[in-house]
Write a protein that holds these residues in place. Sequence first.
Motif, PDB file in Angstrom:
ATOM      1  N   GLY A  35      -2.957 -46.422  35.079  1.00  0.00           N
ATOM      2  CA  GLY A  35      -2.949 -46.087  36.498  1.00  0.00           C
ATOM      3  C   GLY A  35      -1.538 -45.964  37.048  1.00  0.00           C
ATOM      4  N   LEU A  36      -0.675 -46.897  36.665  1.00  0.00           N
ATOM      5  CA  LEU A  36       0.714 -46.843  37.115  1.00  0.00           C
ATOM      6  C   LEU A  36       1.409 -45.604  36.550  1.00  0.00           C
ATOM      7  CD1 LEU A  36       3.115 -48.098  38.583  1.00  0.00           C
ATOM      8  CD2 LEU A  36       3.540 -49.480  36.545  1.00  0.00           C
ATOM      9  N   HIS A  37       1.162 -45.325  35.285  1.00  0.00           N
ATOM     10  CA  HIS A  37       1.745 -44.129  34.663  1.00  0.00           C
ATOM     11  C   HIS A  37       1.299 -42.860  35.399  1.00  0.00           C
ATOM     12  CE1 HIS A  37       3.324 -41.498  31.568  1.00  0.00           C
ATOM     13  NE2 HIS A  37       2.138 -40.909  31.499  1.00  0.00           N
ATOM     14  N   SER A  38       0.017 -42.779  35.732  1.00  0.00           N
ATOM     15  CA  SER A  38      -0.497 -41.594  36.433  1.00  0.00           C
ATOM     16  C   SER A  38       0.082 -41.485  37.839  1.00  0.00           C
ATOM     17  CB  SER A  38      -2.020 -41.646  36.506  1.00  0.00           C
ATOM     18  OG  SER A  38      -2.564 -41.495  35.235  1.00  0.00           O
ATOM     19  N   ALA A  39       0.222 -42.608  38.527  1.00  0.00           N
ATOM     20  CA  ALA A  39       0.793 -42.578  39.879  1.00  0.00           C
ATOM     21  C   ALA A  39       2.242 -42.109  39.836  1.00  0.00           C
ATOM     22  CB  ALA A  39       0.693 -43.955  40.525  1.00  0.00           C
ATOM     23  N   LYS A  40       3.013 -42.636  38.897  1.00  0.00           N
ATOM     24  CA  LYS A  40       4.420 -42.233  38.770  1.00  0.00           C
ATOM     25  C   LYS A  40       4.531 -40.759  38.371  1.00  0.00           C
ATOM     26  CE  LYS A  40       6.766 -46.025  39.513  1.00  0.00           C
ATOM     27  NZ  LYS A  40       7.847 -46.095  40.488  1.00  0.00           N
ATOM     28  N   LEU A  43       3.840 -38.658  41.403  1.00  0.00           N
ATOM     29  CA  LEU A  43       4.936 -38.659  42.378  1.00  0.00           C
ATOM     30  C   LEU A  43       6.037 -37.672  42.015  1.00  0.00           C
ATOM     31  CD1 LEU A  43       5.182 -42.468  43.118  1.00  0.00           C
ATOM     32  CD2 LEU A  43       4.564 -40.658  44.728  1.00  0.00           C
ATOM     33  N   LYS A  44       6.076 -37.233  40.781  1.00  0.00           N
ATOM     34  CA  LYS A  44       7.076 -36.247  40.367  1.00  0.00           C
ATOM     35  C   LYS A  44       6.702 -34.835  40.783  1.00  0.00           C
ATOM     36  CE  LYS A  44       8.704 -38.906  36.437  1.00  0.00           C
ATOM     37  NZ  LYS A  44       8.843 -38.954  34.978  1.00  0.00           N
ATOM     38  N   CYS A  45       5.463 -34.636  41.197  1.00  0.00           N
ATOM     39  CA  CYS A  45       5.017 -33.305  41.626  1.00  0.00           C
ATOM     40  C   CYS A  45       5.627 -32.981  42.983  1.00  0.00           C
ATOM     41  CB  CYS A  45       3.496 -33.252  41.719  1.00  0.00           C
ATOM     42  SG  CYS A  45       2.686 -33.458  40.146  1.00  0.00           S
ATOM     43  N   PRO A  46       6.325 -31.863  43.090  1.00  0.00           N
ATOM     44  CA  PRO A  46       7.005 -31.537  44.347  1.00  0.00           C
ATOM     45  C   PRO A  46       6.081 -31.022  45.447  1.00  0.00           C
ATOM     46  CG  PRO A  46       7.394 -29.811  42.744  1.00  0.00           C
ATOM     47  CD  PRO A  46       6.612 -30.892  42.042  1.00  0.00           C
TER      48      PRO A  46
END
Length: 114
Positions: A35-40, A43-46
């Motif tokens: 879940g943390l990996h997916s959230a991070k 967040l990289k998507c502009p």
Amino acid sequence: MKLLHIQDNSCGIHKENLPLLAECFTTLGKDRYEGLHSAKKGLKCPKTTHFVRFGLFHRAVELAGNLGVCRIQESSPGDRKYDEGVPFQMSAMEDAKIYAAAPPDVRHMKNVLY
């Protein structure tokens, strides 16, 4: 991750957009690391909306903070688990600072700041 556009034209979700939809819901899964990996990653998507972006920040703060607290409580200073817990806590703090700059009426503000 590319931008997912949802439009109600009574045709449902296009088959090619199903993986993107699944990625958004991965943050809600049972595995906190995933879940943390997916959230991070999200967040990289502009090109995300403010609602989605702050939702991802909320999940990142919640998951990283929880992982950090659990690691630190299960160990003592100098242990490997302790050394893993500190970066999780630092990540949660950095994301919470960014989230705090959001408009005051954004959802989950109280949860993130505590």
